[in-house]
Design a protein around this motif. Structure first.
Motif, PDB file in Angstrom:
ATOM      1  N   ALA A  58       0.602  -1.276   0.037  1.00 47.56           N
ATOM      2  CA  ALA A  58       0.087   0.106  -0.011  1.00 47.56           C
ATOM      3  C   ALA A  58       0.717   1.197   0.090  1.00 47.56           C
ATOM      4  O   ALA A  58       0.765   2.267  -0.695  1.00 47.56           O
ATOM      5  N   LEU A  59       1.800   1.190   0.834  1.00 50.09           N
ATOM      6  CA  LEU A  59       2.748   2.454   0.748  1.00 50.09           C
ATOM      7  C   LEU A  59       3.543   2.618  -0.665  1.00 50.09           C
ATOM      8  O   LEU A  59       3.872   3.607  -1.135  1.00 50.09           O
ATOM      9  N   ASP A  60       3.984   1.313  -1.222  1.00 50.68           N
ATOM     10  CA  ASP A  60       4.524   1.238  -2.443  1.00 50.68           C
ATOM     11  C   ASP A  60       3.788   1.873  -3.733  1.00 50.68           C
ATOM     12  O   ASP A  60       4.202   2.589  -4.544  1.00 50.68           O
ATOM     13  N   ARG A  61       2.335   1.936  -3.432  1.00 48.42           N
ATOM     14  CA  ARG A  61       1.494   2.481  -4.572  1.00 48.42           C
ATOM     15  C   ARG A  61       1.022   3.776  -4.316  1.00 48.42           C
ATOM     16  O   ARG A  61       0.461   4.258  -5.311  1.00 48.42           O
ATOM     17  N   LEU A  62       1.773   4.383  -3.164  1.00 48.47           N
ATOM     18  CA  LEU A  62       1.272   5.752  -3.036  1.00 48.47           C
ATOM     19  C   LEU A  62       2.391   6.758  -4.085  1.00 48.47           C
ATOM     20  O   LEU A  62       3.213   6.389  -4.481  1.00 48.47           O
ATOM     21  N   PRO A  63       1.686   7.969  -4.345  1.00 43.55           N
ATOM     22  CA  PRO A  63       2.775   8.838  -5.030  1.00 43.55           C
ATOM     23  C   PRO A  63       3.873   9.370  -4.229  1.00 43.55           C
ATOM     24  O   PRO A  63       3.896   8.967  -3.067  1.00 43.55           O
ATOM     25  N   LEU A  64       4.755  10.055  -4.678  1.00 39.97           N
ATOM     26  CA  LEU A  64       5.796  10.338  -4.173  1.00 39.97           C
ATOM     27  C   LEU A  64       5.758  11.278  -2.826  1.00 39.97           C
ATOM     28  O   LEU A  64       6.384  11.062  -1.906  1.00 39.97           O
ATOM     29  N   PHE A  65       4.697  12.040  -2.997  1.00 39.19           N
ATOM     30  CA  PHE A  65       4.187  12.840  -1.813  1.00 39.19           C
ATOM     31  C   PHE A  65       2.621  12.489  -1.649  1.00 39.19           C
ATOM     32  O   PHE A  65       1.871  12.635  -2.692  1.00 39.19           O
ATOM     33  N   ALA A  66       2.294  12.183  -0.370  1.00 46.18           N
ATOM     34  CA  ALA A  66       0.843  11.845  -0.071  1.00 46.18           C
ATOM     35  C   ALA A  66       0.616  12.562   1.225  1.00 46.18           C
ATOM     36  O   ALA A  66       1.228  13.242   2.163  1.00 46.18           O
ATOM     37  N   THR A  67      -0.786  12.762   1.312  1.00 43.31           N
ATOM     38  CA  THR A  67      -1.376  13.294   2.263  1.00 43.31           C
ATOM     39  C   THR A  67      -1.399  12.585   3.486  1.00 43.31           C
ATOM     40  O   THR A  67      -1.169  11.255   3.499  1.00 43.31           O
ATOM     41  N   ASP A  68      -1.715  13.273   4.864  1.00 41.42           N
ATOM     42  CA  ASP A  68      -1.792  12.090   5.976  1.00 41.42           C
ATOM     43  C   ASP A  68      -2.876  11.289   5.782  1.00 41.42           C
ATOM     44  O   ASP A  68      -2.444  10.151   6.382  1.00 41.42           O
ATOM     45  N   LEU A  69      -4.000  11.377   5.198  1.00 40.38           N
ATOM     46  CA  LEU A  69      -5.060  10.515   5.285  1.00 40.38           C
ATOM     47  C   LEU A  69      -4.524   9.470   4.326  1.00 40.38           C
ATOM     48  O   LEU A  69      -4.811   8.112   4.545  1.00 40.38           O
ATOM     49  N   GLU A  70      -4.099   9.729   3.256  1.00 38.41           N
ATOM     50  CA  GLU A  70      -3.488   8.564   2.322  1.00 38.41           C
ATOM     51  C   GLU A  70      -2.341   7.691   3.076  1.00 38.41           C
ATOM     52  O   GLU A  70      -2.410   6.481   2.903  1.00 38.41           O
ATOM     53  N   ILE A  71      -1.511   8.425   3.523  1.00 37.94           N
ATOM     54  CA  ILE A  71      -0.195   7.590   4.536  1.00 37.94           C
ATOM     55  C   ILE A  71      -1.134   6.760   5.555  1.00 37.94           C
ATOM     56  O   ILE A  71      -0.866   5.514   5.576  1.00 37.94           O
ATOM     57  N   GLY A  72      -2.080   7.339   6.240  1.00 38.95           N
ATOM     58  CA  GLY A  72      -2.558   6.772   7.434  1.00 38.95           C
ATOM     59  C   GLY A  72      -3.456   5.524   6.673  1.00 38.95           C
ATOM     60  O   GLY A  72      -3.526   4.427   7.305  1.00 38.95           O
ATOM     61  N   ILE A  82      -1.147   2.521   6.033  1.00 41.98           N
ATOM     62  CA  ILE A  82      -0.411   1.907   7.429  1.00 41.98           C
ATOM     63  C   ILE A  82      -1.376   1.068   8.036  1.00 41.98           C
ATOM     64  O   ILE A  82      -1.255   0.076   8.483  1.00 41.98           O
ATOM     65  N   VAL A  83      -2.456   1.917   8.141  1.00 45.29           N
ATOM     66  CA  VAL A  83      -3.487   1.150   9.298  1.00 45.29           C
ATOM     67  C   VAL A  83      -4.807   0.756   8.558  1.00 45.29           C
ATOM     68  O   VAL A  83      -5.772   0.192   9.093  1.00 45.29           O
ATOM     69  N   GLY A  84      -4.894   0.988   7.304  1.00 41.86           N
ATOM     70  CA  GLY A  84      -6.490   0.929   6.586  1.00 41.86           C
ATOM     71  C   GLY A  84      -7.306   2.179   6.589  1.00 41.86           C
ATOM     72  O   GLY A  84      -7.246   2.890   7.389  1.00 41.86           O
ATOM     73  N   ARG A  85      -8.271   2.086   5.751  1.00 39.04           N
ATOM     74  CA  ARG A  85      -9.052   3.189   5.699  1.00 39.04           C
ATOM     75  C   ARG A  85     -10.220   3.274   6.641  1.00 39.04           C
ATOM     76  O   ARG A  85     -10.312   4.624   7.287  1.00 39.04           O
ATOM     77  N   ALA A  86     -10.474   2.272   7.339  1.00 39.84           N
ATOM     78  CA  ALA A  86     -11.384   2.397   8.553  1.00 39.84           C
ATOM     79  C   ALA A  86     -10.854   3.167   9.647  1.00 39.84           C
ATOM     80  O   ALA A  86     -11.477   4.106  10.364  1.00 39.84           O
ATOM     81  N   TRP A 109      -5.887   7.377  13.097  1.00 40.34           N
ATOM     82  CA  TRP A 109      -4.441   7.591  13.228  1.00 40.34           C
ATOM     83  C   TRP A 109      -3.648   9.018  12.780  1.00 40.34           C
ATOM     84  O   TRP A 109      -2.820   9.347  13.614  1.00 40.34           O
ATOM     85  N   ARG A 110      -4.208   9.639  11.897  1.00 40.55           N
ATOM     86  CA  ARG A 110      -4.085  10.853  11.643  1.00 40.55           C
ATOM     87  C   ARG A 110      -4.162  11.983  12.741  1.00 40.55           C
ATOM     88  O   ARG A 110      -3.430  12.810  13.051  1.00 40.55           O
ATOM     89  N   ARG A 111      -5.339  11.867  13.479  1.00 43.80           N
ATOM     90  CA  ARG A 111      -5.435  12.690  14.682  1.00 43.80           C
ATOM     91  C   ARG A 111      -4.898  12.422  15.836  1.00 43.80           C
ATOM     92  O   ARG A 111      -4.265  13.289  16.754  1.00 43.80           O
ATOM     93  N   ALA A 112      -4.791  11.217  16.260  1.00 45.60           N
ATOM     94  CA  ALA A 112      -4.140  10.579  17.391  1.00 45.60           C
ATOM     95  C   ALA A 112      -2.770  10.084  17.617  1.00 45.60           C
ATOM     96  O   ALA A 112      -1.984  10.399  18.462  1.00 45.60           O
ATOM     97  N   VAL A 113      -2.371   9.344  16.424  1.00 46.50           N
ATOM     98  CA  VAL A 113      -1.039   8.952  16.417  1.00 46.50           C
ATOM     99  C   VAL A 113      -0.073   9.615  15.803  1.00 46.50           C
ATOM    100  O   VAL A 113       1.096   9.709  16.232  1.00 46.50           O
TER     101      VAL A 113
END
Length: 105
Positions: A12-26, A29-33, A38-42
């Motif tokens: 999933a990280l490998d499919r991201l663009p070179l620069f990604a938003t916090d929600l895309e990274i989250g 890493i932990v899935g869409r649900a 993850w973005r707010r607390a972790v």
């Protein structure tokens, strides 16, 4: 040519663009649900430990640096470890025996 440093591999990280938003990274890493949690607390806790910041030009985080951060965070670059990341090391120090003699109490 210098070898690329070891990083965390995650499809999933490998499919991201070179620069990604916090929600895309989250989501990678932990899935869409759980991405918003993850973005707010972790993420704020990870930022204090050196998580890559947002690039002002691209308004997103560099994904290769995110991978390298997690590789160092989990000890991939240092070798195998059994310790949990961010744990507190406590050294056991025995109590000193007193050198009291019978007459000096």
């Amino acid at each position: 040519m210098t070898p690329e440093p070891p990083t965390v591999t995650n499809a999933a990280l490998d499919r991201l663009p070179l620069f990604a938003t916090d929600l895309e990274i989250g989501a990678a890493i932990v899935g869409r649900a759980r991405a918003d949690y993850w973005r707010r607390a972790v993420l704020p806790a990870l930022e204090h430990r050196g998580f890559p910041g947002i690039d002002p030009l691209h308004k997103a985080r560099p994904v290769p640096l995110v991978k390298q951060f997690f590789a160092a965070y989990f000890g991939v670059t240092a070798g195998f470890t059994l310790a949990k990341p961010g744990g507190v090391e406590r050294v056991w120090i025995p109590k000193r025996k007193s050198n009291k003699t019978e007459g000096n109490e």
